[in-house]
Design a protein around this motif. Structure first.
Motif, PDB file in Angstrom:
ATOM      1  N   PRO A   1       0.820  -1.227   0.000  1.00 21.81           N
ATOM      2  CA  PRO A   1       0.000   0.000   0.000  1.00 21.81           C
ATOM      3  C   PRO A   1       0.848   1.269   0.000  1.00 21.81           C
ATOM      4  CG  PRO A   1      -0.905  -1.599   1.539  1.00 21.81           C
ATOM      5  CD  PRO A   1       0.423  -2.149   1.090  1.00 21.81           C
TER       6      PRO A   1
ATOM      7  N   THR B   1      -1.321  -7.591   3.904  1.00 28.96           N
ATOM      8  CA  THR B   1      -1.990  -6.473   4.575  1.00 28.96           C
ATOM      9  C   THR B   1      -3.501  -6.677   4.549  1.00 28.96           C
ATOM     10  OG1 THR B   1      -1.973  -5.283   2.483  1.00 28.96           O
ATOM     11  CG2 THR B   1      -0.196  -4.812   4.010  1.00 28.96           C
TER      12      THR B   1
ATOM     13  N   GLU C   1      -7.260  -2.031   3.412  1.00 28.20           N
ATOM     14  CA  GLU C   1      -6.141  -1.097   3.275  1.00 28.20           C
ATOM     15  C   GLU C   1      -5.564  -1.160   1.866  1.00 28.20           C
ATOM     16  OE1 GLU C   1      -1.690  -0.402   5.246  1.00 28.20           O
ATOM     17  OE2 GLU C   1      -3.192  -1.607   6.311  1.00 28.20           O
TER      18      GLU C   1
ATOM     19  N   THR D   1      -8.055   0.396  -0.656  1.00 28.65           N
ATOM     20  CA  THR D   1      -7.980   1.861  -0.596  1.00 28.65           C
ATOM     21  C   THR D   1      -6.797   2.367  -1.406  1.00 28.65           C
ATOM     22  OG1 THR D   1      -8.999   1.897   1.590  1.00 28.65           O
ATOM     23  CG2 THR D   1      -7.758   3.850   0.938  1.00 28.65           C
TER      24      THR D   1
END
Length: 519
Positions: free
Chosen positions: A44, A68, A72, A75
Motif C-alpha cells: 500500500p 496487509t 487497506e 484503498t
C-alpha cells in the motif's frame, strides 16, 4: 523507465530469487522499465508513492502476495491516479492474489494461473517465452520454489548473485546490486568484475560476518556502512572491546566492491616490538635477518586491491606510526632488508577502543596519523545500547550451533538472566556465553551466574598489578592457581576472538581442559 506507446513502465517486485525471476521476465518485454522493491506488507505504501500526474504509467506487480488487510490494499488501489494502469501477475505460489481480486472491485488487471509459477505466467502473458533466456528464468524460479540444488554453474552463479544482492539490500539498504542482478537474469547486463566480486564475497562470507540486529541503532549503522563502503578513504571504527568492530570492518570491505582480500592485523597482539610489527605489515626479503630464509609478503601486499584492517591501532609503536603515515601518503611500502619500494593499492580500515584524541594530546599517538586514518568515522554502540538485538543474535547463534549438531534452548529464566546482566564484554561475551552453554550443556542462566562472579573477580584482578598477581607481597594477595589459570586462559581466548579450538592449540591443551578453566 521504458516507454511503450507513450507509457512509462514500472516493475514492483520483492527481494528473493522468485521476485527476481519474475521481474526479469517483465524486463525481457520492457527492457528500460524501472524496478522498485517492496513487500506484501509495504505494497500500500508503494502504491501511495506513485505519481499522481504526468505521463501514463503501466505498473507490473510480480512476485508479490497479500499480507496487509484487504481494505487497506483496496484503498491504495482506489486512490491511484487515472494515468496509472496496474497488471498483477500471480501463479500458484500466490493463490491469495486471485482470491482477493475476485472479491474486490479494483481497476487492476490480473494475469494468473493456479498451475504455473508467476514467472511462467509473465512469460506467457508478455509473449517472451520460448528462448534460452526464458527457459533459464523458469528453471531458476522452479529451483527457488522447491529449494532444489542448482543444476549448473550458471544456475548457481545466478542464485548466488541474487542472494548477494538481497543480503546487501537487507543489511545496508543498497538496492543497486539488486537491479544489476535482475538485469543480468534478463540478459540485459553482461558479467562483470563487479558482479563476480559480489558473488565471490557471498560465497566466502557467511551471514555471521554481517552486523546482526534490527534495533534503530543497528539499522542506522548498517545504512552508514552501506554509504561508506564504496568510498576509497580510510575509516576509523571506534567502540568498546567486543562490540564487533572487525565485523563492521568486514562489512565495509564487502560493500566496497574491492576485488582483493580482507586482511586483519591485531596490533595489540604484535606488542611493542617495531621490527616484528614492520615485518607483519611490510614483509621482508630473503636474508633480511637471521632466519629469513625466504621472502615473505606483509599484510599490505596480502591486501593489495582489498582492505587492510588494523585493529587496536593505538598500540602501534611510534616508529611504525611514522612508517604507516608514509605508506598512506605515498601508497608504497618498503619490506625489511631492501631499499626498493613496492606500490600497493589498499583501503585502510582501523579500529580502537581507546581515545585516540586523548592519546594525541598526551603525545602517545601521532597527530598527523590520527587525521589521516580518521577521514571517515564509524561508531559501534555497546550491547547495552541495543538490547533488543539480543534475540536476533541468539537466533543466529542457535542456527549455527545446530549445523554443528549442538542444541541450545533459551527459556524465560535464561532471558531474565540475559536482560539483567550488563554484558561488559558486549557482543563477543554474549556469543561466548551462548556457545559455552551449548557445548557444556548447561542452562544459559547458570553460565551467566558464573560469568557474573568471575567478572567481579576479574575487576579485582585488573585493579591489581601483574607483579602482585604473580609475586604476591602478602598472604592476602595470594590467588588460587585455578583462578590465575582462568584469568590467563580468558585473556588468550579473547585474542583468538573466542575460538576455543585455536586457543587450545596455542596453549597446547585439550579443548575440554580449556573449557574447564572457563567455569
Amino acid at each position: 523507465m521504458d516507454k511503450t506507446h507513450g507509457q512509462h513502465h514500472l516493475i514492483l517486485t520483492t527481494n528473493g530469487a522468485a521476485g527476481a525471476c519474475a521481474a526479469a521476465a517483465v524486463l525481457m518485454r520492457y527492457p528500460d522499465a524501472h524496478i522498485q522493491f517492496t513487500s506484501p506488507r509495504h505494497l500500500p505504501k508503494a502504491l501511495e508513492s506513485l505519481p499522481e500526474k504526468g505521463t501514463p504509467m503501466a505498473v507490473h506487480l510480480c512476485g508479490i502476495g497479500i499480507s496487509t488487510p484487504s481494505d487497506e490494499l483496496t484503498t491504495g488501489f482506489r486512490l491511484l491516479a487515472k494515468n496509472i494502469t496496474i497488471t498483477w501477475y500471480s501463479g500458484k505460489e500466490h493463490p491469495d492474489v486471485a482470491q482477493y481480486i475476485a472479491g474486490h472491485k479494483t481497476q487492476i488487471r490480473h494475469k494468473g494461473s493456479a498451475h504455473s509459477l508467476t514467472t511462467q505466467v509473465i512469460l506467457d502473458a508478455l509473449k517472451v517465452n520460448g528462448s534460452a533466456r526464458s527457459l533459464l528464468l523458469m528453471e531458476l524460479a522452479e529451483e527457488a520454489q522447491s529449494s532444489k540444488t542448482a543444476r549448473s554453474e550458471l544456475h548457481r552463479y545466478c542464485h548466488d548473485l541474487v542472494q548477494a544482492a538481497n543480503r546487501r539490500f537487507f543489511f545496508f539498504g543498497d538496492d543497486t546490486l539488486n537491479e544489476k542482478a535482475i538485469r543480468f537474469l534478463a540478459g540485459l547486463e553482461n558479467k562483470s568484475n563487479a558482479l563476480d566480486t559480489a558473488v565471490e564475497h557471498y560465497r566466502r562470507s557467511p551471514d555471521a560476518l554481517y552486523p546482526l540486529g534490527s534495533s534503530p541503532a543497528m539499522k542506522t549503522l548498517r545504512a552508514h556502512i552501506g554509504r561508506l563502503g564504496p568510498v576509497p578513504e580510510p575509516v576509523l571504527i571506534v567502540g568498546p572491546t567486543g562490540s564487533g568492530k572487525e565485523v563492521m570492518a568486514k562489512a565495509l570491505h564487502i560493500t566496497s566492491g574491492r576485488t582483493g582480500a580482507f586482511v586483519a592485523v591485531n596490533c595489540a597482539v604484535l606488542g611493542g616490538n617495531p621490527t616484528l610489527v614492520e615485518d607483519r605489515l611490510f614483509g621482508h626479503v630473503k636474508g633480511a635477518f637471521t632466519g629469513a630464509d625466504t621472502e615473505a609478503r606483509g599484510a599490505f601486499e596480502e591486501a593489495h586491491q582489498g582492505t587492510l584492517f588494523l585493529d587496536e591501532i593505538g598500540e602501534l609503536p611510534a616508529e611504525v606510526q611514522a612508517q604507516l603515515l608514509r605508506v598512506l601518503e605515498e601508497k608504497e611500502i618498503r619490506p625489511l632488508g631492501t631499499m626498493k619500494t613496492r606500490v600497493v593499492d589498499v583501503r585502510i580500515v582501523t579500529a580502537t577502543h581507546r581515545d585516540l584524541g586523548r592519546m594525541v594530546a598526551e603525545g602517545k599517538f601521532r597527530q598527523d596519523l590520527f587525521y589521516r586514518v580518521n577521514v571517515l568515522l564509524v561508531r559501534v554502540p555497546p550491547l547495552c545500547e541495543r538490547l533488543e538485538d539480543m534475540k536476533s543474535i541468539a537466533a543466529h547463534v542457535v542456527s549455527e550451533l545446530e549445523k554443528s549438531k549442538y542444541t541450545l534452548k533459551l527459556n524465560k529464566k535464561d532471558w531474565d538472566a540475559i536482560q539483567r546482566y550488563d554484558w561488559p564484554g558486549n557482543v563477543r561475551q554474549f556469543l561466548n556465553v551462548l556457545k559455552r552453554a551449548a557445548y557444556l550443556k548447561y542452562p544459559v542462566a547458570e553460565i551467566i551466574d558464573e560469568e557474573s562472579r568471575h567478572s567481579r573477580l576479574d575487576a579485582s584482578i585488573e585493579a591489581s598489578s601483574l607483579h602482585t598477581i604473580f609475586f604476591p607481597e602478602s598472604i592476602e594477595d595470594v590467588l588460587p592457581v585455578k583462578e590465575m589459570y582462568r584469568t590467563y586462559v580468558q585473556h588468550v581466548l579473547g585474542l583468538f576472538e573466542g575460538n576455543i579450538m585455536r586457543t587450545a592449540r596455542a596453549l597446547k591443551i585439550a579443548s575440554n581442559t580449556l573449557r574447564k578453566y572457563l567455569l
